[in-house]
Enzyme design. Structure first.
Site, mmCIF file in Angstrom:
data_model
loop_
_atom_site.group_PDB
_atom_site.id
_atom_site.type_symbol
_atom_site.label_atom_id
_atom_site.label_comp_id
_atom_site.label_asym_id
_atom_site.label_seq_id
_atom_site.Cartn_x
_atom_site.Cartn_y
_atom_site.Cartn_z
ATOM 1 C CG MET A 30 66.639 19.152 36.707
ATOM 2 S SD MET A 30 65.741 18.439 38.079
ATOM 3 C CE MET A 30 67.090 17.853 39.097
ATOM 4 C CG LEU A 33 73.746 25.125 33.379
ATOM 5 C CD1 LEU A 33 73.781 25.906 32.063
ATOM 6 C CD2 LEU A 33 73.065 23.776 33.174
ATOM 7 C CG HIS A 37 74.844 20.577 33.296
ATOM 8 N ND1 HIS A 37 75.141 21.004 34.572
ATOM 9 C CD2 HIS A 37 73.748 19.784 33.415
ATOM 10 C CE1 HIS A 37 74.261 20.496 35.426
ATOM 11 N NE2 HIS A 37 73.414 19.746 34.750
ATOM 12 C CD GLU A 150 77.865 6.784 28.679
ATOM 13 O OE1 GLU A 150 78.930 6.717 29.333
ATOM 14 O OE2 GLU A 150 77.758 6.408 27.502
HETATM 15 P P1 AMP Z 1 70.699 17.545 35.804
HETATM 16 O O1 AMP Z 1 70.774 19.028 35.589
HETATM 17 O O2 AMP Z 1 71.500 17.066 36.965
HETATM 18 O O3 AMP Z 1 69.295 17.012 35.755
HETATM 19 O O4 AMP Z 1 71.430 16.905 34.544
HETATM 20 C C1 AMP Z 1 71.117 17.294 33.232
HETATM 21 C C2 AMP Z 1 71.850 16.384 32.284
HETATM 22 O O5 AMP Z 1 73.256 16.476 32.537
HETATM 23 C C3 AMP Z 1 71.487 14.913 32.451
HETATM 24 O O6 AMP Z 1 71.455 14.287 31.183
HETATM 25 C C4 AMP Z 1 72.612 14.384 33.299
HETATM 26 O O7 AMP Z 1 72.843 13.006 33.130
HETATM 27 C C5 AMP Z 1 73.770 15.194 32.765
HETATM 28 N N1 AMP Z 1 74.868 15.233 33.733
HETATM 29 C C6 AMP Z 1 74.808 15.580 35.042
HETATM 30 N N2 AMP Z 1 76.012 15.453 35.630
HETATM 31 C C7 AMP Z 1 76.866 15.011 34.665
HETATM 32 C C8 AMP Z 1 78.258 14.667 34.644
HETATM 33 N N3 AMP Z 1 79.017 14.751 35.731
HETATM 34 N N4 AMP Z 1 78.780 14.242 33.475
HETATM 35 C C9 AMP Z 1 78.013 14.137 32.359
HETATM 36 N N5 AMP Z 1 76.698 14.447 32.314
HETATM 37 C C10 AMP Z 1 76.136 14.865 33.459
#
Ligand code: AMP
Length: 286
Positions: A30, A33, A37, A150
């Site tokens: 989303m 970044l 990410h 995760e």
């Molecule tokens: P989001 O942009 O928050 O929807 O996340 C996009 C992807 O990044 C999803 O697969 C999340 O699980 C992953 N993600 C978000 N925060 C972290 C983090 N701190 N460590 C690893 N992956 C993450």
């Protein structure tokens, strides 16, 4: 790096790579970044020849009183970061292209048993919105492999189940949580924290770690550990939604069978933010 907004253009770019026999990895996000990410993109790089990152703040997964409008959008920084991560295509679809007949009348994916528990109990419709957009994106991109964090553990299981049950020919890979030096899981929503709240935020990870260590030291009264975790969060100034010890594969309430793989999960509100985190634990013995 190519920036693409139109689904048809994305499809033809992917088709070219496919004809050349290249392997394709996909990382849906989303935006806003951060290094979490970034670690997903690096993992994707190791698994494929081409990496596609999408940025789409999906309205379908936000409740009426949630932060869709306020969700941080940082397109220029995201573009620079994607360039520096050597992303091949940054896919930025429009809401109208993803939901051409409107959100209310789109076909939706449901994941019985997983979508209504834990976070799903506090965010009705959220995981159906997630499963729907991820299914759409996976069908559009048709990657060989897709990487998810995760950090959003329940989401990861829901996406695995969606891909499996809908017979999608894609490998779903989970990547470890990236943390700040004090343990706080990186998240776009950490931006909502005031400096005072940010100081308290690592208490979530600390409470999860205490429960993990207790489980791994042989404590089998999981209900007690859940109560202790919940009140530790309250004492640290949070309004917890839940603190739960579950089976790592099914998210069901587990028995303390030796060798059983568990996950300790928490969601808690502080100020404007709702933060989630989890750690894995294994019941000793076995
Ligand atoms: P989001 O942009 O928050 O929807 O996340 C996009 C992807 O990044 C999803 O697969 C999340 O699980 C992953 N993600 C978000 N925060 C972290 C983090 N701190 N460590 C690893 N992956 C993450």
């Amino acid at each position: 790096m190519q920036v693409i907004a139109r689904p048809a253009e994305l499809r033809s770019r992917v088709a070219q790579w496919r004809r050349a026999g290249e392997r394709i990895a996909f990382v849906p996000t989303m935006g806003n970044l951060h290094a979490g990410h970034g670690s997903l993109v690096q993992q994707a790089r190791r698994l494929a020849d081409r990496v596609i990152v999408s940025i789409f703040v999906n309205p379908l997964q936000f409740g009426p009183n949630e932060d869709f409008a306020a969700y941080p959008r940082t397109p220029d920084e995201d573009r620079r970061m994607s360039e520096s991560l050597q992303v091949d295509v940054l896919f930025l679809p429009e809401v109208e292209d993803m939901y051409p007949r409107g959100q209310a009348s789109t076909v939706r994916v449901h994941v019985p048993g997983l979508e209504d528990i834990l976070c799903g109990a506090f965010r009705p419709g959220h995981f159906s919105g997630v499963a729907t957009i991820v299914a759409k994106l996976l069908n559009l991109v048709q990657p060989d492999v897709a990487v998810f964090g995760e950090k959003d553990y329940q989401q990861l299981l829901i996406i695995r189940r969606t891909a499996h049950d809908l017979s999608m020919p894609v490998q779903i890979v989970g990547a470890p949580t990236t943390r700040e030096p004090d343990g706080l899981a990186m998240s776009s929503r950490n931006r909502y924290l005031t400096p005072a709240e940010r100081e308290r935020a690592p208490h979530i990870f600390q409470a999860l770690e205490r429960a993990r260590m207790a489980v791994e030291a042989g404590v089998t009264d999981f209900a007690r550990l859940e109560r202790e975790g919940f009140s530790a969060l309250e004492q640290a100034g949070f309004r917890p939604d839940y603190f739960a010890i579950r089976d790592a594969e099914t998210l069901e309430a587990p028995t303390p069978q030796p060798g059983r793989r568990l996950v300790v999960l928490a969601a808690a509100r502080i100020g404007r933010a709702r933060l989630i985190d989890n750690v894995r634990a294994t019941v000793p013995g076995g």
